[in-house]
Design an enzyme around this catalytic site. Structure first.
Site, PDB file in Angstrom:
ATOM      1  N   ASP A 133      -5.334  -9.555   5.971  1.00 36.94           N
ATOM      2  CA  ASP A 133      -6.531  -8.824   5.573  1.00 36.94           C
ATOM      3  C   ASP A 133      -7.696  -9.699   5.156  1.00 36.94           C
ATOM      4  OD1 ASP A 133      -5.542  -6.360   6.095  1.00 36.94           O
ATOM      5  OD2 ASP A 133      -4.662  -6.130   4.114  1.00 36.94           O
ATOM      6  N   ALA A 134      -7.605 -10.989   5.376  1.00 39.57           N
ATOM      7  CA  ALA A 134      -8.744 -11.822   4.990  1.00 39.57           C
ATOM      8  C   ALA A 134      -9.916 -11.552   5.937  1.00 39.57           C
ATOM      9  CB  ALA A 134      -8.359 -13.292   5.042  1.00 39.57           C
TER      10      ALA A 134
END
Lengths: 353, 1125
Positions: free
Chosen positions: B747-748
């Site tokens: 999810d970066a």
């Protein structure tokens, strides 16, 4: 029904745009401009390489680079964005700021104002230099005070009763340093746009600011980038694989940007679609939405035909910027060659020692 | 009516255009936090008067003539006392800045005896009442935008909170079981019992009817033992068994079950009321405090039955008729529940819940304080009247204001609600209003706290009850331990305030209800009558219950009785319940008659034109409020197409109003997986943005602002209703859904550096520093000195570099770590008076220092005075931060992520039109999260950007995908929102089309700069000499037990030694090998020799342990051995 003519040979020069993915079968360097022994041939390349300028004005330019690899074109784009220098406010000395905009935010806003100054005529300022000299710095001041307009009638709208409620970029005044006043006129160095709103104030608020503009590159901060954007796209090519007539033809026309698909009357009195100019198609691929048209068209991109667009910020015209970019690349290459040469020399020396 | 007849049978009902306009109209009249304000207004204008009326006399035991009587009570307008008996009006913002309490004087008119005179005094101050913002007594109510601006107040601020000692405090809504209602439930052993929690102004008690061995007993907390119900009947005067059976019910099944209980009386030889009363009297708990004269057990039992058991059922002159009927009904319900399990009540059913608001909580507190105030006056009167004094005893001189003032202020500021007479002790009733963003403040105002223990692992009260439909937001609840216990109100929920009963009772009697007091026992269980209840009390019976329903409902719709009175039948109970009590949840519905909504397009058009208000809809009986119980008795259509001519009674105004304030921000929430909306509800409260138009005038302990906030491209109706578009918290980022560089796993996010350079995600962090200059009892006082000069150079020393000549830092300066903000010093002696005035008192330097690795700028310095009249200096510090790697962002779909990489613009991909995304999001975020709403938001946002308009993603509505796609096609874009992209690094085109467009992203308050921490050397704890713990104390990073286990398992003994001792608390001690005790400086004090002393290294904590053991008479002895032996 004609079949798609996309095969491995065509893949050398074209990229196929399918409904859900792109087929770029071969890397763009492959099999281009080779001489007999299979090596890349500069002369051969030069023979066919073309640049066509399509549109040019002081802010925007569109031109075609035909017959060149993506890596090179991309290098120009990258250099334009982040390696061609321009002038921008870097040091903001705030003597007084009683407006509601915070000092840092104000400085940031000022920094993003594009200046007309030609960066080619300046040097880079030394990082530890506090004041700068006339060869590397342009000084400006912004001294504005908002007050009540005593002459305005009390019934006038509030905006007329106050002076300087809006601070615009035109109020930034250039302070020539050294011999600068002989070389430049104010219009050569002032902000390009006069109507950039910097801050809003109410009577009693004021700002007294000194600004230093220096030369810098876009990699350091986006404000130094001389272009609003620079990008390219590949020339679209549309092939009709079968005749499309009447209602379908109208439908087909709607699937593309205006002017891409033309309609002509056939002898039998039907209306037939033909590709008039695919250049300005947005490649939306919306034809593929229609089952009855899906198989009638083949969308492609010409692999080595780049439509390059430069949108200048305004300090330099886009064509000059492109030449600057080419020069930067050339100098970098020469620099690299020189360094490699030096490495060879020093390597030899080492061996000798 | 003509319109109805025109309609052909079965023709679908036309839907009303722009029906949602009713929602803003509703909110306009009521405001977003109407519940709090209504409840508080009711308290200070109505309830406070009845409290004083109920406690209006103070008498003295010492003097029978003495009497103090309250005639009236008033709460005034907020002001502040500035010494010398001067007071001036005050605005809430001034209170916030100056750490004052926004309160108004409480004045009373009294009549009392002074000597033999009767004196009347008016407007006597007895204390101060904290004023809720935007309540009827607040200076902000009814003011225009410009007037509010002059008072430094944000026009969009909802109010509904208090300003106490400069802090904004909210009294949270408390959820409780409804009082005075019969609840039949099954206990853990499977026994059925019937419970009633009675509550009146004076008393609170719980009465149970329980079953043991097939017999019924009465259980009450004032009784030591369970009493057979037969005895209770007899004690209440119903002696004949026949009568008892008639009351409970004469059906065969009921009689069978109840027989044993009546028999019990005979076995215990109790036949008369007196016998029964003395039996009960013997089982009463002994009172601890022997106040008043002793009563006989019989009298005591009779009193108990009359006042304490089922306290809410009135007993006049010991006429137990109604109470007996009530008790009989409780038994009957229990028997019925034994036969038919369906009758068992659901405790979690929302109709059985009541919400307690600021007003009712404050009234409890005020009544308690007022009683104590009167009690203290009585004590004073008792003490002082017998004394012979020159001046006549004047009770007014002994009225202290601070009891009530401090009681209220302390309760609100600590949140501890202690009310002795109800044995109520609650913590955390109030909370500091979170001003992280506008949404967090609003979200807090709609929060409902449940009384259940958070640690208990029960699922019932936590799960979403179908009866919460439209009242509570189904999405907005925290995760973890408070899940489902903390809830939020939906957008249109209203909480009722109390309506007086007598008029309603009279109306019911007029509508055909026969008074219970006039009837025999059998009528209550008669199969063709319905019992009628009013707020849990039996009113009577009625044969034609439908008529009663019709009468009350029609009266309510006509506006002849209060609109919040509810009536509903329960056919299983064979009862009609009328409620007018406070704390019920209700919401407005459009009335449907004969399959036609009464609200027509004509009305809506009038509303749009502005000639009709929401009140008009209510007055004309087009819309009415339904509470949870009545709502569940109604047949409500969600949309016009769902209306069924035969059944439908009501029509929903707008389905999106079933969501709350926080969930209303999510575009297309009905397309998302439900937990995602819940996550967004939690995250929306952490988003930075704008907190109010007055944010620049505030000096908060911590405030986050975004530099360039934007209105989301995809709005919802709720966003407009709650003014989120005027006070936004986020920015529209152009995102490309693709993978890039590997720095985007888990999810970066990848950010475009040029976007950051141009101001994306830039935020301002404000903090404050505070100090007061006190005056002390010995006439010494704190002082501020100017900056210190370095004697050698003549320059101001670094620490004082930013100080002005007055010793306070100057605005605009940059403050570095450990620099002084205020150069304050305080006298060393503050207690004893300074004897010799000539000598200067000694001062200790107590400067206010700036702490933090990153410098700040001084925004503003405020010098004022606080409530104790000492000087108050507040300094506002500011930091401007650009996003960096590790900063947290989130979209509005519960998709949070940290910045993984910041990429130069030239490396970012670009599309055919030269657009570079601001942000790249990894597509792996989609499949498992199923946030289809986000995909739609992107698409609608893209179309909106191209067309120059906002799209709507309102729940259960909003722009449809087809429209959005058509718009994209119109502008020459792919209808799927996917574009042809080129790699920024190689220049080649990508082999996939990239889904790209604008998505509203929120920057969350968690930033790396506030969390980064490392230490090499640093401070140590005093006691153990080990490194300190925690970032704020510059602590070390703990090598914990599990890490230690790993090292032991690996056998890295030297590393262990280093980590646990050498780098921690190594200490050199001397040990005497002879006695094994610690020696000192090579000399063993116990052996008086230095012969066997050797020096070793041990952890200081170990040495400390030995010494602590020694102090407890345990001798640890060390035996040293050579390692090689």
């Amino acid at each position: 029904m004609a079949k798609s003519n996309f095969n491995i040979d065509r893949a050398k020069t074209h990229i196929l745009m399918k409904e859900k993915s792109v087929a770029n079968l071969l890397p763009s360097e492959d099999g281009l401009y080779l001489n007999e022994d299979g090596h890349w041939d500069f002369d051969k390349w030069r023979e066919q390489f073309q640049i066509k300028i399509v549109k040019r004005n002081s802010l925007e330019m569109e031109f075609d680079l035909i017959g060149i690899q993506a890596a090179i074109v991309n290098a120009f784009r990258r250099i334009l964005l982040s390696d061609v220098p321009s002038m921008a406010f870097e040091k903001v000395l705030i003597y007084n700021n009683t407006s509601i905009i915070q000092d840092e935010v104000l400085a940031h806003r000022l920094g993003l104002i594009p200046l007309k100054a030609d960066a080619r005529q300046f040097e880079y300022r030394q990082p530890d230099d506090e004041n700068g000299t006339d060869v590397d710095t342009l000084k400006y001041k912004l001294k504005v005070k908002c007050s009540w307009n005593k002459n305005a009638s009390p019934s006038a709208p509030l905006s007329e009763q106050q002076v300087n409620t809006n601070v615009y970029s035109s109020q930034i005044k250039w302070l020539p340093m050294g011999s600068q006043s002989n070389v430049y006129k104010p219009d050569d160095v002032n902000p390009i746009h006069h109507d950039i709103l910097i801050a809003k104030m109410v009577p009693g608020q004021e700002m007294d600011i000194e600004l230093h503009a220096i030369k810098g590159i876009g990699r350091d901060h986006a404000k130094f980038s001389p272009v609003a954007t620079a990008f390219y796209r590949l020339l679209p090519e549309i092939t009709l694989l079968r005749d499309v007539e009447d209602d379908l033809a109208y439908k087909l026309q709607k699937c593309f940007s205006p002017g891409v698909i033309g309609l002509q009357k056939t002898k039998s009195g039907n209306v037939k679609a033909y590709v008039s100019d695919a250049r300005y198609d947005t490649c939306s691929r919306n034809v593929f939405r229609h089952e009855d048209l899906k198989d009638a068209v083949q969308l492609e991109r010409v692999k080595h035909h780049f439509i390059f667009t430069i949108e200048s910020v305004g300090a330099l015209p886009p064509d000059v910027l492109f030449i600057e970019a080419v020069r930067t690349l050339k100098n970098d290459c020469l620099d690299l060659l020189q360094k490699m040469k030096n490495m060879k020399k020093s390597g030899k020396k080492k061996k000798n020692n | 009516m003509g319109e109805v007849r025109d309609r052909k049978l079965g023709e679908p009902v036309k839907s009303l255009e722009e029906k949602w306009k009713l929602v803003p109209a509703f909110l306009k009249t009521k405001g977003l936090v109407k519940q709090h304000i209504d409840s508080y207004n009711y308290f200070i204008n109505v309830e406070i008067k009845s409290i004083v009326e109920a406690n209006d006399k103070v008498l003295s035991d010492a003097d029978p003539i003495f009497c103090l009587r309250y005639l009236n009570i008033k709460v005034g307008k907020p002001d502040v006392e500035e010494g010398f008996n001067m007071s001036k009006n005050v605005t809430p913002h001034e209170c916030r800045l100056r750490d004052l309490t926004y309160s108004a004087p409480i004045t009373v008119d009294i009549e009392y005896t002074r000597g033999n005179q009767k004196v009347i005094r008016n407007d006597l101050l007895i204390g101060r009442m904290p004023i809720m913002l935007r309540s009827s007594n607040c200076v902000l109510t009814g003011r225009s935008f410009s007037e509010l601006a002059k008072m430094n107040e944000c026009p969009h601020d909802p109010g509904g909170y208090f300003v106490v000692k400069g802090q904004e405090k909210v009294i949270l809504i408390q959820e409780q079981m409804s009082r005075n209602r019969i609840i039949v439930e099954e206990d853990s052993k499977g026994n059925i019992q019937c419970q009633v929690t009675s509550s009146t102004q004076e008393k609170k008690s719980r009465t149970n009817v329980v079953v043991k061995n097939g017999k019924f007993y009465l259980r009450h907390n004032t009784l030591t033992d369970d009493i057979p119900v037969g005895i209770v009947f007899k004690a209440m005067g119903i002696v004949a068994e026949q009568e008892i059976f008639q009351m409970v019910g004469v059906e065969q099944t009921v009689v069978e079950k109840f027989l044993a209980s009546v028999e019990e009386c005979h076995r215990l030889n109790i036949f008369t009321p007196n016998q029964a009363l003395s039996y009960i009297g013997s089982k009463t708990k002994q009172k601890k405090f022997g106040g008043g004269e002793k009563k006989t057990p019989v009298d005591e039992a009779r009193d108990l039955l009359a006042t304490t058991v089922l306290a809410h059922v009135p007993v006049e002159k010991f006429n137990f008729k109604v109470k007996v009927t009530y008790l009989a009904l409780m038994i009957r319900r229990t028997i019925q529940a034994q036969i038919n399990g369906k009758i068992i009540d659901d405790r979690d059913y929302y109709g059985n819940k009541r919400l307690e608001l600021a007003g009712s909580l404050l009234s409890l507190m005020f009544e308690d304080l007022f009683k104590r105030f009167n009690w203290e006056l009585k004590i004073i009167a008792d003490k002082n009247i017998p004394k012979v004094k020159a001046a006549q005893f004047d009770i007014v001189k002994h009225m202290r204001q601070d009891l009530i003032t401090n009681g209220l202020v302390n309760a609100i500021s600590t949140g501890n609600w202690t009310i002795k007479r109800f044995k109520m002790e609650r913590q955390g009733v109030t909370q500091v209003l979170s001003r992280l963003s506008y949404i967090s403040a609003l979200g807090m105002m709609t929060r409902v706290n449940s009384q259940f223990e958070k640690t208990r692992k029960v699922s019932g009260p936590r799960s979403l009850q179908p009866s919460q439909w439209g009242m509570m937001c189904p999405s907005d609840t925290p995760e973890g331990e408070a899940c489902g216990l903390v809830k939020n109100l939906a957008l249109m929920t209203h909480i009722t305030t109390e309506v007086k009963e007598p008029a309603i009772a009279q109306l019911a009697y007029n509508a055909g209800v026969e008074d219970i007091a006039l009837l025999g026992g059998e009528e209550i269980s008669s199969p063709d009558t319905y019992l009628v209840f009013l707020n849990g009390n039996i009113l009577g019976v009625i044969r034609e219950y439908k008529r009663l329903l019709w009468v009350i409902r029609t009266m309510r719709r006509r506006g002849l009785i209060n609109g919040f009175i509810s009536i509903y039948p329960n056919h299983i109970h064979r009862c009609i319940y009328i409620s007018s009590d406070g704390g019920r949840l209700c919401r407005p519905y459009i009335i449907v008659e004969n399959g036609r909504p009464l609200v027509t397009q004509k009305h809506i058009n009038q509303l749009i034109k502005g000639v009709r208000s929401f009140e008009d809809f209510l007055c004309e009986g087009l819309i009415e409020y339904l509470d949870v119980n009545e709502e569940n008795d109604s047949y409500i259509a969600v949309s016009e197409s769902n209306i069924e001519e035969k059944y439908t009674t009501h029509l929903e105004i707008e389905p999106f109003t079933l969501l709350g304030v926080c969930a209303g921000l999510v575009p297309y929430p009905h397309r998302n997986q439900s937990p995602r909306n819940t996550y967004q509800c939690a995250m929306g409260k952490q988003a930075m943005g704008t907190i109010g138009y007055n944010q620049r005038n505030r000096i908060d302990t911590l405030m986050y602002n975004i530099v360039y906030p934007q209105i989301p491209m995809v709005k919802t109706r709720t966003i407009e209703l709650i003014n989120f578009d005027k006070l936004p918290a986020g920015q529209n980022a152009t995102i490309a859904v693709m993978s890039y560089s590997g720095y985007d796993i888990e999810d970066a996010l990848i950010l475009n550096k040029a976007s950051i350079d141009r101001g994306y995600g830039r935020c301002l962090v404000y903090r404050n520093a505070k100090c007061t200059l006190k005056r002390y009892a010995n006439r010494s006082f704190d002082r501020i000195l100017g900056p210190l000069m370095d004697a050698a150079t003549g320059k101001i020393i670094f620490k004082h570099d930013i100080l002005d000549k007055d010793g306070i830092c100057s605005p605009g300066e940059k403050v570095e770590n450990r620099q002084v903000l205020v150069n304050k010093s305080m006298p060393s002696l503050t207690q004893n008076p300074v004897n010799n005035m000539e000598s200067q008192p000694e001062y200790i330097e107590v400067p206010v220092q700036y702490k933090g690795p990153v410098p700040s700028y001084i925004e503003r310095v405020m010098i004022s005075s606080d409530s104790e009249n000492s000087n108050l200096i507040k300094i506002l510090l500011r930091q401007t931060r650009r996003p960096e790697i590790g900063d947290k962002f989130s979209s509005r779909h519960g998709q949070k992520g940290v910045t993984g990489l910041i990429v130069e613009q030239e490396d970012m991909p670009f599309n055919d039109s030269g657009i570079c995304p601001d942000m790249i999001m990894n597509p792996h975020g989609f499949p498992s999260r199923m946030t289809v709403g986000k995909l739609l938001e992107l698409l609608a946002g893209k179309a909106g950007v191209l067309d120059g308009k906002f799209h709507y993603g309102t729940a259960f509505g909003g722009s449809r995908v087809e429209e959005v796609c058509d718009e994209l096609i119109k502008h020459g874009y792919n209808y799927q929102g996917k574009d042809y992209f080129y790699s920024g690094t190689t220049g080649e085109s990508y082999l996939a089309y990239i889904y790209s467009g604008p998505v509203y992203y929120q920057k969350l308050k968690h930033m790396v700069q506030d969390k980064m921490h490392a230490r090499s050397r640093g401070p140590r704890a005093v006691l153990t000499r080990q490194p300190t713990e925690g970032r704020s104390r510059e602590g070390g990073l703990r090598l914990g037990e599990m890490e230690r286990d790993c090292l032991i398992g690996y056998g890295a003994s030297m590393l262990l030694l280093e980590r646990l001792m050498i780098s921690s608390d190594i200490f050199n001690i001397d040990v005497c090998n002879q006695c094994g005790l610690l020696a000192y400086s090579g000399w063993c004090h116990s052996c008086q020799s230095s012969a066997a002393v050797s020096s070793i290294e041990i952890p200081y904590a170990c040495k400390l342990l030995f010494q602590e053991l020694q102090s407890m008479n345990i001798v640890p002895r060390l035996t040293l051995k050579n390692y090689c032996d």
